[in-house]
Design an enzyme around this catalytic site. Structure first.
Site, PDB file in Angstrom:
ATOM      1  N   GLY A 122       0.828  -1.200   0.000  1.00  0.00           N
ATOM      2  CA  GLY A 122       0.000   0.000   0.000  1.00  0.00           C
ATOM      3  C   GLY A 122       0.860   1.248   0.000  1.00  0.00           C
ATOM      4  O   GLY A 122       2.014   1.233  -0.430  1.00  0.00           O
ATOM      5  N   SER A 123       0.303   2.318   0.516  1.00  0.00           N
ATOM      6  CA  SER A 123       1.005   3.596   0.532  1.00  0.00           C
ATOM      7  C   SER A 123       2.045   3.637   1.648  1.00  0.00           C
ATOM      8  O   SER A 123       1.995   2.863   2.613  1.00  0.00           O
ATOM      9  CB  SER A 123       0.001   4.733   0.748  1.00  0.00           C
ATOM     10  OG  SER A 123      -0.573   4.643   2.052  1.00  0.00           O
ATOM     11  N   SER A 124       2.985   4.562   1.523  1.00  0.00           N
ATOM     12  CA  SER A 124       3.967   4.763   2.593  1.00  0.00           C
ATOM     13  C   SER A 124       3.271   5.185   3.882  1.00  0.00           C
ATOM     14  O   SER A 124       3.692   4.799   4.984  1.00  0.00           O
ATOM     15  CB  SER A 124       4.997   5.814   2.171  1.00  0.00           C
ATOM     16  OG  SER A 124       5.749   5.369   1.063  1.00  0.00           O
ATOM     17  N   GLY A 171       2.121   2.131   5.526  1.00  0.00           N
ATOM     18  CA  GLY A 171       3.232   1.389   6.085  1.00  0.00           C
ATOM     19  C   GLY A 171       3.768   1.982   7.372  1.00  0.00           C
ATOM     20  O   GLY A 171       4.204   1.257   8.272  1.00  0.00           O
ATOM     21  N   GLU A 181       5.680  -3.401   1.282  1.00  0.00           N
ATOM     22  CA  GLU A 181       5.878  -2.955  -0.101  1.00  0.00           C
ATOM     23  C   GLU A 181       5.032  -1.704  -0.286  1.00  0.00           C
ATOM     24  O   GLU A 181       3.802  -1.787  -0.441  1.00  0.00           O
ATOM     25  CB  GLU A 181       5.441  -4.049  -1.089  1.00  0.00           C
ATOM     26  CG  GLU A 181       6.278  -5.310  -1.015  1.00  0.00           C
ATOM     27  CD  GLU A 181       7.681  -5.146  -1.576  1.00  0.00           C
ATOM     28  OE1 GLU A 181       8.003  -4.037  -2.067  1.00  0.00           O
ATOM     29  OE2 GLU A 181       8.456  -6.114  -1.515  1.00  0.00           O
ATOM     30  N   CYS A 218       2.884   0.722  -8.375  1.00  0.00           N
ATOM     31  CA  CYS A 218       3.906   1.259  -7.473  1.00  0.00           C
ATOM     32  C   CYS A 218       5.195   1.522  -8.233  1.00  0.00           C
ATOM     33  O   CYS A 218       6.007   2.350  -7.824  1.00  0.00           O
ATOM     34  CB  CYS A 218       4.145   0.325  -6.296  1.00  0.00           C
ATOM     35  SG  CYS A 218       4.497  -1.373  -6.769  1.00  0.00           S
TER      36      CYS A 218
END
Length: 511
Positions: free
Chosen positions: A242-244, A247, A264, A298
């Site tokens: 997913g998105s930073s 994360g 990731e 991504c």
């Protein structure tokens, strides 16, 4: 160039349901009151059943019970399950690709490619099932042998994103299962049919191979399902895509309970185009990486760093090519750019273009919405190119849409610095015919990304290499190479066959 052959909700819904049933999804699984929409036309694909967050406890308990049996199955026998799964994927490749297109808007070629990626990882995992190697190490003590062994880890929780609704799950699941783990999957809420269809095929493989039924399970729902997996002490590894921003929330929560995470996350990927570059090659690589999947990978290329001697010519050719890109129904022959996943993605793209203008950028191609009359509830956009005076704040921010920034450089060291001067570190490339430049770019002094390419774009990785990136991309590695080690625990074993008891480091401890 845009197209208007957008299917109605009724036609698309019927296609999707037929494909799901062909994969073995029964009516009871699909039945539910929660509507989910297709980005192709903005209409409902039918009702979907969501699970409650409190069901995660029971699912994880069953996964742990299955793990205690599954870990005892020899790895080659576990590989036989994945072999059969790969065969079933091959048989149902078209149906599963139909679901990928219907639920997330990928063009047919890319949807088929995603299912092929599932088949490929199954092939890789079957071979891996006979290669889970440890090491034998020389001991400093006579009559001793030192070695390492690898053992199954436990329950793996997989949280996947909409843009690869089946492939990323398969990367994790095929490897985890041959390693002896069990899997609980929280798919994207945008793609429940993809998840149920994939799971049905794997369930069939498990049943045919007489494996425990709860080795693989799916829990469909919103963020609360993912949070329950992240916080659950019975989940040994959380693999989250997913998105930073996501994360940054997941990593600390898993670490707080001493679990493992494999992250990731976002990418802000660049291509350097050197003076010696083959511009025909660079053009094709850039356009696919930047406009493919409507910019929703991504690994999508978001920045071009072109040498001042080629920047104008390259930009003009990119603008010309973008003007010819067929935009429209992703399931129609000839379409190259499908829809954005939803209106929020479109809003983010327009906001980014506006901010780029405020920071000195100039939009030289695209950026507008198209097919609004034919599909008012869907969001088709013209892929955009914005020339920038430098790497400003918006350029350093990932926008999940087909938005490409073009900048210039004079010296390769400057270009590499620009490539690296973003928070993310997933994929990168250089187009050059100068071997010294290519070697420098892939060296320790070059790109700081997890994927570093020469004379190809930033997207389209093969499953044989480890996939992942550095910095805010999360540091995780999935798919090929030795990524399997993330799904296992390592033990160091010392075997004493000497009949004596010498201590390491020459310690003397007489008893």
């Amino acid at each position: 160039m845009s197209r208007t052959d957008i299917p109605t909700a009724e036609i698309l819904g019927a296609q999707a349901l037929a494909a799901a049933r062909a994969c073995g999804v029964d009516a009871a699984t699909i039945a539910g009151e929660r509507a989910h929409r297709s980005p192709i036309n903005g209409g409902d694909l039918g009702g979907a059943r969501w699970d409650e967050a409190d069901s995660v406890d029971d699912v994880v308990a069953r996964a742990n019970a299955a793990f205690r049996e599954w870990r005892k199955v020899p790895a080659p026998a576990r590989g036989a399950v994945i072999k059969r799964f790969g065969e079933l994927l091959t048989e149902h490749k078209t149906e599963l690709a139909t679901l990928v297109s219907a639920e997330v808007g990928k063009i047919t070629s890319e949807a088929l490619g995603e299912v092929q990626e599932m088949i490929d990882i199954c092939d890789f995992a079957v071979g891996l099932s006979r290669q889970l190697y440890g090491r034998t190490t020389v001991s400093e003590r006579p009559g001793h042998r030192l070695m390492e062994t690898w053992h199954p880890l436990g329950v793996v929780g997989v949280i996947s994103a909409f843009n690869f609704p089946v492939a990323v799950w398969s990367w994790n699941t095929a490897i985890a299962l041959v390693c002896g783990d069990t899997v609980v999957w929280k798919p994207s809420e945008q793609a429940p049919l993809c998840a149920w269809a994939s799971a049905a095929l794997l369930d069939r493989a498990l049943a045919e191979c007489q494996a425990p039924a709860d080795v693989s399970q799916v829990v469909v729902g919103g963020p609360e399902i993912g949070e329950a997996l992240v916080d659950h002490p019975g989940v040994a590894l959380v693999s989250a895509t997913g998105s930073s921003r996501m994360g940054k929330a997941v990593g600390p929560r898993v670490a707080n309970r001493f679990g493992r995470s494999l992250l990731e996350l976002g990418g802000n990927n660049a291509a350097i185009v050197a003076p010696s570059a083959d511009l025909d090659l660079a053009l094709r690589g850039i356009v696919f990486s930047a406009a493919g999947t409507a910019g929703q990978r991504c690994t999508t290329m978001r920045r071009v760093i072109a040498h001042t001697s080629v920047a104008q010519q390259l930009t003009e050719r990119l603008v010309e090519t973008y003007a010819r890109l067929p935009i429209g129904n992703p399931m129609a022959a000839g379409t190259l750019v499908g829809p954005l996943i939803h209106g929020k993605a479109y809003d983010a793209m327009t906001a980014a273009i506006s901010q780029a203008g405020a920071e000195g950028g100039k939009t030289v191609a695209g950026g507008g919405r198209v097919l609004g009359d034919a599909a008012p509830d869907a969001f088709y956009v013209e892929p955009a190119i914005v020339t920038m005076p430098g790497q400003t704040g918006i350029v350093r921010t990932e926008t999940f849409a087909p938005l490409l920034y073009v900048m210039t450089y004079d010296d390769l060291a400057e270009a590499i610095a620009l490539n690296n001067d973003v928070p993310q570190g997933l994929s990168s490339s250089i187009f050059t015919r100068d071997q010294a430049e290519a070697e420098l770019f892939v060296s320790a002094e070059g790109s700081d990304c997890g994927i570093v390419n020469v004379n190809i774009g930033t997207s389209g990785a093969e499953i044989g290499g480890a996939f992942g990136g550095e910095k805010e991309t999360g540091g995780g590695r999935e798919s090929g190479s030795d990524a399997w080690r993330a799904y296992m625990r390592r033990a160091t074993n010392t075997i004493n066959y000497s009949g004596e008891l010498p201590l390491a480091q020459g310690v003397d401890f007489p008893v």
